[in-house]
Design a protein around this motif. Structure first.
Motif, PDB file in Angstrom:
ATOM      1  N   UNK A 215       0.833  -1.194   0.000  1.00 38.84           N
ATOM      2  CA  UNK A 215       0.000   0.000   0.000  1.00 38.84           C
ATOM      3  C   UNK A 215       0.876   1.256   0.000  1.00 38.84           C
ATOM      4  N   UNK A 216       1.940   1.215   0.781  1.00 41.44           N
ATOM      5  CA  UNK A 216       2.843   2.363   0.849  1.00 41.44           C
ATOM      6  C   UNK A 216       3.533   2.599  -0.492  1.00 41.44           C
ATOM      7  N   UNK A 217       3.949   1.521  -1.155  1.00 38.62           N
ATOM      8  CA  UNK A 217       4.571   1.655  -2.472  1.00 38.62           C
ATOM      9  C   UNK A 217       3.618   2.322  -3.449  1.00 38.62           C
ATOM     10  N   UNK A 218       2.378   1.888  -3.450  1.00 35.05           N
ATOM     11  CA  UNK A 218       1.386   2.489  -4.354  1.00 35.05           C
ATOM     12  C   UNK A 218       1.165   3.964  -4.033  1.00 35.05           C
ATOM     13  N   UNK A 228      -4.150  -7.323  -3.474  1.00 34.08           N
ATOM     14  CA  UNK A 228      -4.896  -8.564  -3.245  1.00 34.08           C
ATOM     15  C   UNK A 228      -4.277  -9.763  -3.952  1.00 34.08           C
ATOM     16  N   UNK A 229      -3.227  -9.521  -4.748  1.00 34.00           N
ATOM     17  CA  UNK A 229      -2.545 -10.627  -5.422  1.00 34.00           C
ATOM     18  C   UNK A 229      -1.395 -11.184  -4.588  1.00 34.00           C
ATOM     19  N   UNK A 230      -1.225 -10.678  -3.375  1.00 36.22           N
ATOM     20  CA  UNK A 230      -0.137 -11.138  -2.511  1.00 36.22           C
ATOM     21  C   UNK A 230      -0.693 -11.552  -1.150  1.00 36.22           C
ATOM     22  N   UNK A 231      -0.029 -12.507  -0.544  1.00 35.45           N
ATOM     23  CA  UNK A 231      -0.433 -13.010   0.774  1.00 35.45           C
ATOM     24  C   UNK A 231       0.769 -13.031   1.705  1.00 35.45           C
ATOM     25  N   UNK A 232       0.511 -12.778   2.968  1.00 37.54           N
ATOM     26  CA  UNK A 232       1.546 -12.806   3.997  1.00 37.54           C
ATOM     27  C   UNK A 232       1.962 -14.251   4.285  1.00 37.54           C
ATOM     28  N   UNK A 242      16.282 -17.990  11.994  1.00 40.58           N
ATOM     29  CA  UNK A 242      15.463 -16.779  11.916  1.00 40.58           C
ATOM     30  C   UNK A 242      14.069 -17.076  11.388  1.00 40.58           C
ATOM     31  N   UNK A 243      13.127 -16.255  11.832  1.00 40.01           N
ATOM     32  CA  UNK A 243      11.815 -16.158  11.207  1.00 40.01           C
ATOM     33  C   UNK A 243      11.944 -15.220  10.014  1.00 40.01           C
ATOM     34  N   UNK A 244      11.347 -15.609   8.890  1.00 45.43           N
ATOM     35  CA  UNK A 244      11.312 -14.752   7.711  1.00 45.43           C
ATOM     36  C   UNK A 244       9.865 -14.387   7.396  1.00 45.43           C
ATOM     37  N   UNK A 245       9.641 -13.139   7.012  1.00 46.40           N
ATOM     38  CA  UNK A 245       8.344 -12.728   6.508  1.00 46.40           C
ATOM     39  C   UNK A 245       8.469 -12.485   5.007  1.00 46.40           C
ATOM     40  N   UNK A 246       7.467 -12.992   4.282  1.00 49.06           N
ATOM     41  CA  UNK A 246       7.433 -12.850   2.829  1.00 49.06           C
ATOM     42  C   UNK A 246       6.051 -12.387   2.393  1.00 49.06           C
ATOM     43  N   UNK A 247       6.011 -11.749   1.238  1.00 51.75           N
ATOM     44  CA  UNK A 247       4.763 -11.481   0.528  1.00 51.75           C
ATOM     45  C   UNK A 247       4.772 -12.365  -0.708  1.00 51.75           C
ATOM     46  N   UNK A 248       3.866 -13.337  -0.744  1.00 54.06           N
ATOM     47  CA  UNK A 248       3.874 -14.366  -1.783  1.00 54.06           C
ATOM     48  C   UNK A 248       2.772 -14.080  -2.802  1.00 54.06           C
ATOM     49  N   UNK A 253       1.321 -12.091 -11.739  1.00 51.97           N
ATOM     50  CA  UNK A 253       0.970 -10.685 -11.597  1.00 51.97           C
ATOM     51  C   UNK A 253       2.043  -9.803 -12.222  1.00 51.97           C
ATOM     52  N   UNK A 254       1.606  -8.705 -12.830  1.00 47.99           N
ATOM     53  CA  UNK A 254       2.483  -7.700 -13.418  1.00 47.99           C
ATOM     54  C   UNK A 254       2.074  -6.333 -12.892  1.00 47.99           C
ATOM     55  N   UNK A 255       3.052  -5.517 -12.541  1.00 53.13           N
ATOM     56  CA  UNK A 255       2.746  -4.166 -12.055  1.00 53.13           C
ATOM     57  C   UNK A 255       3.912  -3.236 -12.388  1.00 53.13           C
ATOM     58  N   UNK A 256       3.667  -1.941 -12.238  1.00 54.52           N
ATOM     59  CA  UNK A 256       4.685  -0.934 -12.489  1.00 54.52           C
ATOM     60  C   UNK A 256       4.864  -0.036 -11.267  1.00 54.52           C
ATOM     61  N   UNK A 257       6.115   0.368 -11.072  1.00 53.01           N
ATOM     62  CA  UNK A 257       6.447   1.347 -10.038  1.00 53.01           C
ATOM     63  C   UNK A 257       7.368   2.379 -10.681  1.00 53.01           C
ATOM     64  N   UNK A 258       6.922   3.609 -10.730  1.00 51.24           N
ATOM     65  CA  UNK A 258       7.698   4.697 -11.333  1.00 51.24           C
ATOM     66  C   UNK A 258       8.175   4.338 -12.741  1.00 51.24           C
ATOM     67  N   UNK A 259       7.287   3.718 -13.514  1.00 52.52           N
ATOM     68  CA  UNK A 259       7.593   3.382 -14.893  1.00 52.52           C
ATOM     69  C   UNK A 259       8.386   2.110 -15.091  1.00 52.52           C
ATOM     70  N   UNK A 260       8.770   1.430 -14.003  1.00 55.89           N
ATOM     71  CA  UNK A 260       9.541   0.189 -14.105  1.00 55.89           C
ATOM     72  C   UNK A 260       8.600  -0.999 -13.915  1.00 55.89           C
ATOM     73  N   UNK A 261       8.657  -1.962 -14.825  1.00 55.97           N
ATOM     74  CA  UNK A 261       7.732  -3.099 -14.812  1.00 55.97           C
ATOM     75  C   UNK A 261       8.342  -4.274 -14.057  1.00 55.97           C
TER      76      UNK A 261
END
Length: 319
Positions: A215-218, A228-232, A242-248, A253-261
């Motif tokens: 959400x912050x990236x957007x 909604x295409x990612x799950x914790x 260690x415990x690792x946290x991932x967004x799976x 899915x395809x998306x863009x951030x600042x013009x980068x795909x």
């Protein structure tokens, strides 16, 4: 392209674009903590499954007279991370410092937290510093001549891989200087089921905390990530302790951030956080390698959590 960005957003953008393009996609955990992320983490600390906060808080309350006896009066307390409503007051009431300097990357949350503490301690000089404590920064003026005490609770050191944790401790030592002290919390090794439950609560608060990064990236970087295409996902890495946290990704899915795909296949993940767990010897060795000599250590009855007091090694002996 995005409009002119402030330094923090530029750093966020750089880490996100580089991290998502890496062979093993990962974004540094510090970016989980915008205002909303910090609020959600506060909610996490109150969950029954999340033992670290209540265990460390109870431990600090129990041992604070012993801690205070080993710390100088009239010191400046520098806390790496905005002060919590529970742990920080225990230290401030216990040692009566002359100044309190909370340092945090989330400016809004830091200022609100500092204001709360200033109301609780009206005679204490509270000087918030907005900075990424992983990078070099300057302490505010007016602290010259005051003994310095670093405060790093919450097992935040566990978020860093060992080499970066050691470098961070060296940076703290350089910032705080000779004869300074460091009071640090470290989570201990324990049953894997308990560890996983602490980072994947049934109410979904930790999942919301993790997904808030997207959400912050957007919001801040003009991304169009379909959240909604990612799950914790929280998982134990035995080899890395260690415990690792991932967004799976739950689908292709395809998306863009600042013009980068970016393209993520179903099942691919973004690694967002580590939480390393230490045995007693490993914790002490890491402090020693980071330029700090442990001088006292306390644990709860179950030995779930440790609070360690260390002093800065003389500069000629520091690694």
């Amino acid at each position: 392209m995005l409009a002119t960005l402030d330094d923090q957003t530029l750093a966020f953008r750089k880490d996100v674009l580089a991290g998502l393009a890496a062979p093993v996609p990962a974004i540094p955990a510090r970016w989980l903590y915008d205002r909303r992320g910090s609020e959600l983490f506060d909610d996490i600390t109150r969950l029954p499954e999340y033992y670290p906060t209540r265990t460390e808080t109870a431990l600090l309350q129990q041992v604070m007279p012993q801690v205070a006896a080993r710390l100088p009066a009239g010191a400046a307390v520098i806390e790496f991370g905005a002060g919590s409503a529970t742990k920080t007051p225990i230290l401030l009431k216990g040692i009566h410092p002359a100044a309190y300097v909370p340092v945090d990357i989330s400016g809004d949350y830091l200022r609100a937290s500092a204001a709360d503490l200033q109301r609780e301690f009206p005679n204490l000089e509270v000087i918030p510093v907005v900075a990424d404590f992983m990078r070099k920064f300057d302490l505010p003026g007016g602290l010259d001549g005051l003994p310095r005490i670093g405060f790093f609770p919450g097992s935040t050191i566990g978020n860093f891989v060992p080499w970066s944790a050691t470098n961070l401790l060296r940076q703290f030592r350089d910032l705080l200087g000779d004869r300074s002290k460091l009071l640090i919390g470290m989570d201990r090794l324990k049953d894997v089921d308990r560890l996983v439950a602490a980072y994947d609560d049934p109410r979904g608060v930790t999942a919301e905390f993790n997904l808030n990064l997207l959400e912050r990236i957007n919001r801040e970087l003009g991304g169009d990530v379909p959240v909604d295409a990612f799950a914790h996902d929280a998982r134990w890495n035995e080899m890395m302790s260690r415990i690792e946290m991932h967004l799976v990704a739950t689908r292709d899915v395809t998306f863009e951030i600042d013009g980068q795909r970016f393209d993520f296949a179903a099942g691919a993940s973004i690694h967002t956080e580590n939480s390393h767990k230490y045995g007693p010897n490993g914790a002490r060795l890491m402090l020693l390698a980071g330029g700090w000599t442990p001088i006292a250590e306390w644990t709860d009855r179950q030995e779930d959590f440790a609070v360690i007091l260390a002093e800065a090694q003389p500069e000629r002996f520091a690694p």
